[in-house]
Design a protein around this motif. Structure first.
Motif, PDB file in Angstrom:
ATOM      1  N   ILE A 295     -44.171 -17.535   4.185  1.00 54.64           N
ATOM      2  CA  ILE A 295     -44.874 -16.572   3.555  1.00 54.64           C
ATOM      3  C   ILE A 295     -44.599 -16.461   2.245  1.00 54.64           C
ATOM      4  CG2 ILE A 295     -45.755 -14.428   3.725  1.00 54.64           C
ATOM      5  CD1 ILE A 295     -45.479 -14.367   6.702  1.00 54.64           C
ATOM      6  N   SER A 296     -43.368 -15.888   1.942  1.00 53.04           N
ATOM      7  CA  SER A 296     -43.021 -15.712   0.494  1.00 53.04           C
ATOM      8  C   SER A 296     -43.309 -17.001  -0.468  1.00 53.04           C
ATOM      9  CB  SER A 296     -41.446 -15.457   0.406  1.00 53.04           C
ATOM     10  OG  SER A 296     -40.701 -16.433   1.033  1.00 53.04           O
ATOM     11  N   THR A 298     -45.745 -19.412   0.040  1.00 53.46           N
ATOM     12  CA  THR A 298     -47.115 -19.419  -0.185  1.00 53.46           C
ATOM     13  C   THR A 298     -47.713 -18.454  -0.961  1.00 53.46           C
ATOM     14  OG1 THR A 298     -47.637 -18.447   1.793  1.00 53.46           O
ATOM     15  CG2 THR A 298     -47.494 -20.804   1.895  1.00 53.46           C
ATOM     16  N   ARG A 299     -46.929 -16.997  -1.071  1.00 53.17           N
ATOM     17  CA  ARG A 299     -47.434 -15.940  -1.948  1.00 53.17           C
ATOM     18  C   ARG A 299     -46.601 -15.875  -2.998  1.00 53.17           C
ATOM     19  NH1 ARG A 299     -50.969 -16.957   1.082  1.00 53.17           N
ATOM     20  NH2 ARG A 299     -52.075 -15.517   2.544  1.00 53.17           N
ATOM     21  N   ARG A 300     -45.817 -16.817  -3.614  1.00 48.83           N
ATOM     22  CA  ARG A 300     -44.966 -16.812  -4.894  1.00 48.83           C
ATOM     23  C   ARG A 300     -45.651 -16.314  -5.966  1.00 48.83           C
ATOM     24  NH1 ARG A 300     -45.882 -22.036  -3.579  1.00 48.83           N
ATOM     25  NH2 ARG A 300     -46.326 -23.326  -5.373  1.00 48.83           N
ATOM     26  N   TRP A 302     -47.586 -13.800  -5.978  1.00 48.44           N
ATOM     27  CA  TRP A 302     -47.808 -12.413  -6.047  1.00 48.44           C
ATOM     28  C   TRP A 302     -46.754 -11.781  -6.689  1.00 48.44           C
ATOM     29  CZ3 TRP A 302     -50.120 -10.799  -0.609  1.00 48.44           C
ATOM     30  CH2 TRP A 302     -51.413 -11.381  -0.533  1.00 48.44           C
ATOM     31  N   GLY A 306     -45.367 -10.403  -3.208  1.00 46.86           N
ATOM     32  CA  GLY A 306     -45.374 -11.473  -2.057  1.00 46.86           C
ATOM     33  C   GLY A 306     -44.356 -11.330  -0.946  1.00 46.86           C
ATOM     34  N   TYR A 309     -44.803  -8.256   1.147  1.00 46.50           N
ATOM     35  CA  TYR A 309     -45.743  -9.096   2.364  1.00 46.50           C
ATOM     36  C   TYR A 309     -45.205  -9.631   3.300  1.00 46.50           C
ATOM     37  CZ  TYR A 309     -49.754 -11.242   4.347  1.00 46.50           C
ATOM     38  OH  TYR A 309     -50.644 -11.704   5.516  1.00 46.50           O
TER      39      TYR A 309
END
Length: 472
Positions: A295-296, A298-300, A302, A306, A309
């Motif tokens: 998750i971190s 793919t949301r880097r 952010w 991220g 989240y």
């Protein structure tokens, strides 16, 4: 922790080493299946279904030529594994909340609730097989072609009920080797089992006696008593769960296998992120590898949001993994919010730490981490918000003296906690030059373990019931 288990263990161990090496894994599969069926026979069919489906899917993923095909088989595995887990563990929780939602909007609906017991160990071996399949999908693990080896990987009885949640890369290579009798394995395995029994029988089950009296009579207890019971419960959970892990690791060592460590002196943690690197390591590292990191990543884009989240989702999973109540959801959220706070204030806290002597700052940090976990475990131990509120409000509302049921119970549980913590502190900081259980002097080491076994026989509670984490 029962006589029946140790009779089973001795008989299994004797037969295991009498058999030729090439037949030992087959025998362990049969013994593990018998072990699992001892509680309830029909649940063996669930684990057989999980073994066969994941065995075949793992091979299919590895042989698939396209990423899309591999992803389809990954989703099929998740559908099977999570479907079984949700049906047995979360069905009634989901339906009850869905019906509440219908009532909120004045809609009538009838969805059946199913009275069914949770199969022991389900959460553990489901997560283990999901990890195995995901490792094959991302190319870090080869699929296991030997069905008996994969069956033992899933079924191996020491870790079947309450973990550790093993990784394929650690355990499968061990199962591929021929194991031969080694006196050192028997000695070290026996010592580890003895230490686990001490934690369970002398510490956890002694505390449990006091806990039952206090929690079952909250209205009659003083605030200091409820506070003391809440703090000592943290030691109970640790001694109970890490005690099981010690017995599991020790048992596996008797058969020549090394399971992963699940605890690393968590009460010496200086913050909550450090705590979760030391507590239930097989679960927290599993969530880190298969949920937080993806998750971190793919949301880097952010930035820190991220990370926030990823932490929120990860600890929601950890909370819900423990059980189907809103209290476990809140427990996960409490961990997530504290960890998000740590990430957000890292630079500020680093500046503060430079202005305070390290020994003071570290000890305050350890104390605050312990108190936060103790508060979180009030939510963890109760099934409803009102029950948790009764305990928390009881701490602040009723003056009075500390309740002492039986002086012997209080004495033995406190002495047990002190011994357990001295051992952990010594392992962490090496304060004392003279060590007991790991002393190089053979006589000192044997006297230490003789004293440990004597304390189990003299102060152990042999009718204390099952381990707390059997419920999960």
């Amino acid at each position: 922790n029962s006589i029946v288990y140790f009779l089973f263990l001795v008989c299994t161990l004797v037969v295991y080493y009498l058999l030729p090496a090439k037949y030992r894994n087959y025998f362990l599969i049969v013994a593990s299946a018998f072990f699992y069926m001892y509680v309830r026979i029909e649940y063996i069919f669930i684990i057989i279904f999980i073994i066969l489906s994941n065995y075949l899917i793992g091979i299919k993923i590895e042989r698939s030529q396209t990423k899309n095909k591999r992803k389809q088989f990954l989703y099929l595995s998740l559908f099977i594994n999570l479907g079984v887990l949700i049906f047995f563990k979360y069905w009634n929780f989901l339906i009850e909340n869905l019906l509440e939602l219908f009532r909120l909007f004045h809609k009538s609906n009838s969805i059946p609730l199913i009275e069914i017991a949770l199969p022991l160990g389900l959460s553990y071996y489901i997560f283990q097989t999901i990890g195995y399949i995901y490792d094959i999908y991302r190319g870090s693990q080869k699929s296991e072609k030997n069905i008996s080896r994969f069956s033992l990987f899933t079924l191996f009885f020491p870790k079947l009920l309450v973990g550790p949640i093993e990784r394929a890369g650690r355990l499968l290579p061990q199962l591929a080797k021929n194991i031969y009798f080694d006196k050192e394995n028997i000695i070290e395995g026996g010592r580890r089992i003895a230490w686990g029994l001490f934690k369970k029988l002398v510490v956890a089950d002694r505390i449990s006696i006091y806990q039952r009296v206090v929690i079952n009579n909250l209205q009659e207890q003083s605030g200091i008593t409820i506070l003391f019971a809440s703090l000592i419960y943290t030691f109970q959970v640790y001694a109970d769960f890490s005690g099981y892990t010690d017995i599991a690791i020790g048992t596996a060592r008797l058969f020549g296998f090394n399971l992963m460590e699940n605890f690393k002196r968590p009460f010496t943690a200086k913050n909550l992120s450090d705590f979760w690197r030391r507590w239930h390591i097989s679960l927290s590292s599993w969530v880190n590898d298969y949920i937080y990191n993806p998750i971190s990543y793919t949301r880097r884009d952010w930035g820190k949001w991220g990370i926030y989240y990823a932490l929120l989702i990860s600890f929601l999973v950890i909370g819900i993994w423990h059980g189907a109540t809103w209290n476990f959801v809140l427990f996960g959220l409490l961990q997530a919010f504290a960890l998000i706070y740590e990430v957000a204030t890292r630079k500020v806290r680093k500046k503060i730490s430079k202005k305070i002597p390290s020994i003071i700052y570290n000890n305050i940090s350890i104390l605050l981490t312990f108190l936060y976990m103790s508060f979180s475990l009030i939510i963890f131990r109760t099934s409803t918000f009102s029950s948790a509120y009764d305990i928390i409000s009881g701490i602040f509302s009723t003056p009075g003296k500390l309740f002492v049921d039986k002086p012997s119970t209080l004495f033995f549980m406190l002495i047990g906690c002190v011994i357990m913590m001295i051992y952990d502190i010594q392992e962490e900081y090496k304060i004392f030059r003279l060590s007991l259980f790991s002393n190089k002097n053979w006589i000192i080491k044997q006297i230490s373990y003789a004293g440990l076994i004597s304390s189990i026989l003299l102060a152990g509670v042999f009718d204390g019931g099952q381990f707390i984490y059997f419920a999960f």
